[in-house]
Design a protein around this motif. Sequence first.
Motif, PDB file in Angstrom:
ATOM      1  N   TYR A 124       0.799  -1.066  -0.065  1.00  0.00           N
ATOM      2  CA  TYR A 124       0.155  -0.168  -0.014  1.00  0.00           C
ATOM      3  C   TYR A 124       0.891   1.269   0.137  1.00  0.00           C
ATOM      4  O   TYR A 124       1.838   1.519   0.710  1.00  0.00           O
ATOM      5  CB  TYR A 124      -0.864   0.136   1.201  1.00  0.00           C
ATOM      6  N   GLN A 125       0.488   2.194  -0.799  1.00  0.00           N
ATOM      7  CA  GLN A 125       1.016   3.519  -0.772  1.00  0.00           C
ATOM      8  C   GLN A 125       0.232   4.567   0.013  1.00  0.00           C
ATOM      9  O   GLN A 125       0.805   5.474   0.645  1.00  0.00           O
ATOM     10  CB  GLN A 125       1.366   3.978  -2.363  1.00  0.00           C
ATOM     11  N   SER A 126      -1.082   4.196  -0.086  1.00  0.00           N
ATOM     12  CA  SER A 126      -1.898   5.122   0.931  1.00  0.00           C
ATOM     13  C   SER A 126      -3.227   4.277   1.276  1.00  0.00           C
ATOM     14  O   SER A 126      -3.506   3.237   0.611  1.00  0.00           O
ATOM     15  CB  SER A 126      -2.407   6.031   0.090  1.00  0.00           C
ATOM     16  N   GLY A 127      -3.419   4.367   2.622  1.00  0.00           N
ATOM     17  CA  GLY A 127      -4.510   3.521   3.132  1.00  0.00           C
ATOM     18  C   GLY A 127      -4.162   2.170   3.354  1.00  0.00           C
ATOM     19  O   GLY A 127      -2.904   1.855   2.988  1.00  0.00           O
ATOM     20  N   SER A 128      -4.851   1.227   3.997  1.00  0.00           N
ATOM     21  CA  SER A 128      -4.582  -0.047   4.070  1.00  0.00           C
ATOM     22  C   SER A 128      -5.713  -1.189   4.255  1.00  0.00           C
ATOM     23  O   SER A 128      -7.061  -0.508   4.648  1.00  0.00           O
ATOM     24  CB  SER A 128      -3.610  -0.315   5.275  1.00  0.00           C
TER      25      SER A 128
END
Length: 219
Positions: free
Chosen positions: A5-9
């Motif tokens: 993930y680069q953003s959120g999960s």
Amino acid sequence: ATIQYQSGSGWLSVTPSSADVRRSLSLKVAADPTLLDAGTYKASILVDAGQAGAATVPVTFTVGPPGVTIRALVNDASYQPGISPGSYVALYGQLLAGSSLQVTFNNVPATIIPVPAPYNETQINLIVPSSLNPQSGANVVATVDGKVSNTYLATLTANAPGIFTPGIVNQDGTVNSAANPASRDSWVQVYLTGLAVPVTGIVSVTIGGQTGIIPLYAG
């Protein structure tokens, strides 16, 4: 297959995550916006095929403003997740209040039971269509004032009984309670939901240490 993930999960899933591949294989990728705020999210799916090589698949997921959402379906008496055709069920979610409301199970409309404000914003009470096959799941969709929810996959079972609280009535017609107990050797009525329609199998009751009690009537 693994996810970075680069953003959120937690909003992305890949099925199957691993397999013994002897021929072509399809991977199912699903993105779930339920717990995400509005915005754009990025991730990468890393596919490692051993000697056949590896690949990285970028994923961009754009989430709009909150909409009609189904989060859970439970028996409306026991508040447990097991539900059955014909049973009384509570649907929980968000933005569920409106002047026009419909819930369908595999495109079959459920019977809606009104919920008073402000609880109607997050809850719909309904009766599951009795025509559904309990051996298979059902795609559940709520439509509020023309706005359509996510599709929620509900697991159905033939029998998932839950007793209402209060839900036991003494022989004289009064509600059973600690202050108004039933007399020994008297009849009581137990109100519940979640039995098959019509009833299949043997219904038995346990009261305290007394087990295997066969009711005079169950339905």
